[in-house]
Design a protein around this motif. Structure first.
Motif, short mmCIF file in Angstrom:
data_model
loop_
_atom_site.label_atom_id
_atom_site.label_comp_id
_atom_site.label_asym_id
_atom_site.label_seq_id
_atom_site.Cartn_x
_atom_site.Cartn_y
_atom_site.Cartn_z
N ARG A 173 0.94 -0.76 0.09
CA ARG A 173 -0.01 0.09 0.01
C ARG A 173 0.88 0.98 -0.19
NH1 ARG A 173 -3.96 0.52 -1.30
NH2 ARG A 173 -3.12 -1.77 -2.87
N LYS A 174 0.11 2.38 -0.88
CA LYS A 174 0.94 3.50 -0.22
C LYS A 174 1.02 3.98 1.08
CE LYS A 174 -0.51 5.06 -5.09
NZ LYS A 174 -2.01 4.78 -5.60
N LYS A 175 2.47 4.61 1.45
CA LYS A 175 2.41 4.41 2.81
C LYS A 175 1.64 5.69 3.21
CE LYS A 175 5.87 4.42 6.76
NZ LYS A 175 7.28 5.07 6.47
N LYS A 176 0.76 6.33 4.54
CA LYS A 176 -0.01 7.20 4.84
C LYS A 176 0.19 7.29 6.19
CE LYS A 176 -3.56 7.22 1.09
NZ LYS A 176 -4.64 7.59 0.77
N VAL A 177 0.41 8.54 6.34
CA VAL A 177 1.15 9.02 7.32
C VAL A 177 0.36 10.11 8.14
CG1 VAL A 177 3.13 10.34 8.87
CG2 VAL A 177 3.19 8.21 7.86
N LYS A 178 -0.09 10.03 9.61
CA LYS A 178 -0.98 11.77 9.51
C LYS A 178 -0.20 12.88 9.93
CE LYS A 178 -3.48 11.13 13.60
NZ LYS A 178 -4.20 10.96 14.92
N HIS A 179 -1.18 13.47 9.48
CA HIS A 179 -0.40 14.98 9.00
C HIS A 179 -1.54 15.88 9.63
CE1 HIS A 179 2.18 13.47 5.73
NE2 HIS A 179 2.79 14.55 5.90
N ILE A 180 -1.01 16.57 10.53
CA ILE A 180 -1.88 18.25 11.05
C ILE A 180 -1.64 19.55 9.78
CG2 ILE A 180 -2.13 19.70 12.90
CD1 ILE A 180 -2.25 16.50 13.14
N GLN A 181 -2.69 20.67 10.14
CA GLN A 181 -2.46 22.12 9.77
C GLN A 181 -3.78 22.88 9.87
OE1 GLN A 181 -4.26 20.86 5.58
NE2 GLN A 181 -4.03 22.64 4.48
N SER A 182 -2.95 23.87 10.30
CA SER A 182 -3.96 25.01 10.67
C SER A 182 -5.11 25.36 9.45
CB SER A 182 -2.65 26.62 11.24
OG SER A 182 -3.69 27.07 11.20
#
Length: 804
Positions: A173-182
């Motif tokens: 699978r494509k590796k997905k990582v949690k991102h945070i955005q304002s």
DNA sequence: AGCACGCCGACT
DNA sequence: GTCGGCGTGCTC
């Protein structure tokens, strides 16, 4: 309705053709040539590649494509055509050709499962079925087989209670990582910070962070940079100030490292002269093959780099092939320093996922240069401007399994389509390439001397027979030993080179000469010290080391030969003060350990680096002033038409490791056959004389580059069957070829039995035989039945590198 | 490569 | 009479 031609994922003669499928209307814009699809095939679902679209089919009842597996094609037009070419040139199945061009991650995984039919009443099910589905709606077919429920489930299926399904899956699978955005702009953020309660220190810090950062940030990075806990972030998300989402990231094997950017270096006059023809070929978009012939340290890499630079300036892309063992961090570093993030790296050390990510960077046009081993030649670039093959003579460019292609041939084919140059670089070119350069097929570019004008190291050849006669029974000649001691005193470094792990120990009875062989393969078992085991390198058979000879009951049975471990032992005995780093398959097994060991050596943590093949390449440390080759001739006696060439190349290569910087280098080569021309001429580093001498030998024996070769290997459980089939094939081939062709066989393979299968072969030497491929295909057709159902195997290698 | 179909021997 | 052995041939 539209119809798609599909090559299905079944590597067999009978299915080596396209199958037609209906394209569902809503998928018409996705189903284009080069995408992978999931199609029904017989009772199951499998993967396939769309190769074309049409409006009519000779078949009446067409099935529909189940689903596409890609939204954009994984094979572009050029690669689809290249697949045809590969199939034709290596006689492989089309599906194998397609699969070899893609990262392994895109190869489908299949799962056969049983699922509970919708709305089925639990009470109606048999007890075993209930037990099987306990805890879920599905079970793997394997589970069914293990519980012995096959026929029972068949009944259940007939009643419509369960259903057998076939799933097609991608491997990674494509590796997905949690991102945070304002979600707020800076002014609003400032307001929010002031509104926060005094206790919310963490939250304040996070918001402050977003004052200087716009765009999504990886959660891990955010936490690391601010030092706050996840709770603070969560709270802000809840308040609607931040948002979180999963985004794709690339696994970057080189992420940890920083590469200082490095501009082009000034060229020497010789380099300038060599690069000009390449640059003009790039400029004029002319396909041309260059053989860049230059000794180690003559600055070939800088020529590669500047050629690539000019390709990039034109907005085109570059492929650089490097032999697997030379694909060291040092090598990668030079490219990354020059081209930064525009470089993708592909080699076997990467995980399947990492390889896939590198490949995607190419596909998504995020990189312009790929540096990689053999398979990188299939990088899906669309505007190739140059292909470079470093260490052109390396045999690892030939794939020894289907499709048996040579990266050099593929390179020339691709470059011809893209109308761009190919640069083959080597200090010891293969005879094939050098001969072509002499004939004017390739353009020869010369780099005659080392860049720093350092003299080549002085080479001393030691006759080990002489040593033995004078009573020296150790594996170090007196000269080498003295020099070793000398280096240790001076604090300089030594590289000790031992040919091949294969030369490693075997067990022999000193009384009757009995040698322990593999019961399945006619080959000597190799002694492994770890667990006191004997192992077969072909089938994996293992057994314990005998304490008494099975032949004569003697107790004098022990291991022989010189593995790296044994050399290490002797070294510690003779030079206890020496610090030794050993590099072989055993010590470099784990990922990254290769690099770690080399780094340790570079940092001066050891005096001696002891190893096999893998240390012959790319080592470029200033403090190495001595190189010792312990046994130069082990390779010379292999049943291989290129054994002299390989010996010469290896010795020359190894010698080049010494004295590359200020300190002058010395090389000691130990051998039992100092009179052999490949050893003698490696001593004087005289490629031209070696070339002439070896060419004569090749001419006499009708070997490449004077003749082409094709090797047919037949294997069967029964010896007589293998012989008789090979016999028939030999006769058939002879009848179909001209008088000029030489057909040898049937003869037993150099390894006459592997995994309990007898192996016979037929070798064809020829100059021009337009009918050969047709004849070979006819053979495969004729034996098709027996090879698919029986024990018979026939392999064909056009242009073999190993005659085994 | 799977898988179904079909034709023979060893059992309840 | 049936279960299951694996030889044969097909898969759009």
């Amino acid at each position: 309705m539209r119809i798609a031609s599909v090559i299905v994922d079944v590597p067999a003669k009978q299915t080596d053709k396209t199958f037609d499928y209906l394209v569902p209307e809503h998928l018409e814009n996705v189903i284009v040539p080069g995408v992978r699809v999931n199609v029904p095939f017989g009772p199951r679902n499998i993967q396939g590649f769309v190769t074309g679209l049409k409006t009519e089919s000779d078949f009446k009842k067409l099935k529909q494509i189940v689903e596409p597996l890609d939204l954009t094609p994984v094979l572009n037009k050029e690669l689809l055509t290249l697949g045809d070419w590969l199939t034709e040139h290596t006689l492989c199945y089309k599906i194998s050709a397609f699969q070899v061009m893609l990262p392994a991650a895109l190869k489908a995984k299949y799962e056969k499962k049983v699922i509970l039919a919708a709305h089925v009443k639990w009470e109606l099910l048999q007890e075993e079925t209930k037990a099987l589905f306990m805890g879920g709606k599905e079970a793997t077919w394997q589970e069914v087989v293990d519980r012995g429920l096959v026929s029972m489930l068949k009944q259940e299926a007939e009643r419509g209670y369960v259903e057998v399904i076939y799933q097609v899956k991608d491997r990674v699978r494509k590796k997905k990582v949690k991102h945070i955005q304002s979600l707020l702009g800076r002014p609003q953020l400032t307001v929010e910070i002031e509104n926060l309660s005094l206790q919310a220190k963490g939250q304040k810090q996070v918001l402050a962070f977003f004052l200087d950062h716009t765009g999504p940030v990886e959660l891990k990075t955010l936490l690391g940079d601010t030092g706050v806990s996840q709770a603070s972030v969560k709270a802000l998300v809840k308040k609607g100030i931040l948002s979180e989402e999963f985004m794709e990231v690339y696994r970057d094997p080189y992420a940890e490292r920083e590469f200082k950017r490095q501009g082009p270096l000034p060229l020497t006059v010789a380099q300038e002269k060599a690069i000009m023809p390449i640059l003009s070929s790039i400029e004029e978009e002319r396909h041309e093959v260059f053989l860049l012939y230059g000794v180690t340290g003559s600055g070939k890499t800088e020529i590669y780099l500047q050629s690539i630079q000019s390709v990039l300036e034109k907005g085109e892309e570059a492929i650089v092939l490097v032999p697997e063992i030379a694909l060291t961090p040092q090598m990668v570093k030079r490219f990354k320093e020059r081209f930064g993030d525009l470089v993708a790296v592909m080699h076997s050390g990467l995980s399947a996922g990492e390889k896939y990510d590198e490949w995607r960077k190419i596909q998504r046009r995020e990189v312009k240069v790929v540096v990689g081993a053999r398979s990188a030649i299939f990088a899906p670039f669309e505007n190739l401007g140059i292909i470079i093959i470093d260490e052109e003579h390396e045999t690892s460019y030939k794939q020894e399994e289907n499709p048996r292609y040579h990266a050099r041939d593929v390179a020339i084919k691709r470059a011809a389509t893209h109308r761009c140059p190919v640069v083959l670089g080597s200090a010891t070119p293969s005879l094939e390439s050098f001969a072509r350069a002499q004939k004017g097929v390739y353009t020869l570019l010369n780099l005659p001397s080392r860049m720093n004008e350092q003299p080549l190291p002085s080479v001393e050849i030691i006759d080990m027979r002489e040593e033995l006669r004078e009573g020296n029974r150790s594996m170090f000649s007196r000269v080498l030993f003295e020099k070793l001691q000398d280096r240790i005193e001076k604090g300089e470094q030594t590289v000790l080179f031992l040919n091949k792990r294969g030369h490693s120990s075997f067990v022999m009875c000193r009384d009757c000469g009995f040698v322990v062989n593999c019961p399945n393969c006619d080959i000597t078992l190799t002694y492994h010290r770890f667990q006191e085991l004997m192992k077969c390198h072909y089938c994996g058979h293992e057994e314990r080391v005998p304490t008494i000879c099975p032949e004569c009951n003697s107790e004098h049975i022990r291991y022989f030969g010189t593995g790296t471990q044994k050399v290490e032992e002797e070294l510690t005995k003779l030079l206890p003060e020496a610090r030794v780093i050993r590099m072989d398959v055993d010590t470099t097994g784990r990922k990254g350990s290769h690099e770690k060991l080399l780094n340790a050596f570079q940092e001066g943590e050891a005096d001696i680096l002891l190893g096999t093949q893998m240390i012959a390449k790319g080592l470029d440390f200033p403090n190495i002033t001595l190189v010792g080759v312990l046994s130069a001739d082990t390779m010379l006696h292999l049943p291989d038409l290129r054994s002299s060439e390989k010996t010469f190349q290896l010795l020359t290569q190894v010698s080049g490791r010494a004295g590359r910087h200020e300190l002058p280098g010395e090389v000691v080569i130990q051998t039992y056959t100092p009179e052999h021309y490949s050893i003698e001429l490696a001593g004087t580093q005289d490629y031209d004389r070696f070339y002439n001498q070896e060419m004569m030998a090749r001419k006499i024996h009708k070997y490449p580059p004077f003749y082409y070769l094709t090797l047919i290997t037949v294997s069967h459980e029964e010896l007589m069957k293998a012989v008789s089939v090979t016999e028939k094939i030999t006769r058939f081939v002879t009848s179909r070829l001209s008088q000029e062709a030489v057909v040898l066989g049937p003869v037993a393979s150099p390894i006459p039995r592997i995994k309990n299968r007898y192996r016979y072969q037929c070798l064809i030497k020829y100059k021009k035989e337009p009918e050969l491929k047709t004849a070979l295909k006819a053979i495969l057709d004729h034996y098709q039945q027996e090879t698919t159902t029986g024990s018979l195997q026939i392999s064909m290698d056009l242009n073999p590198y190993i005659l085994m």
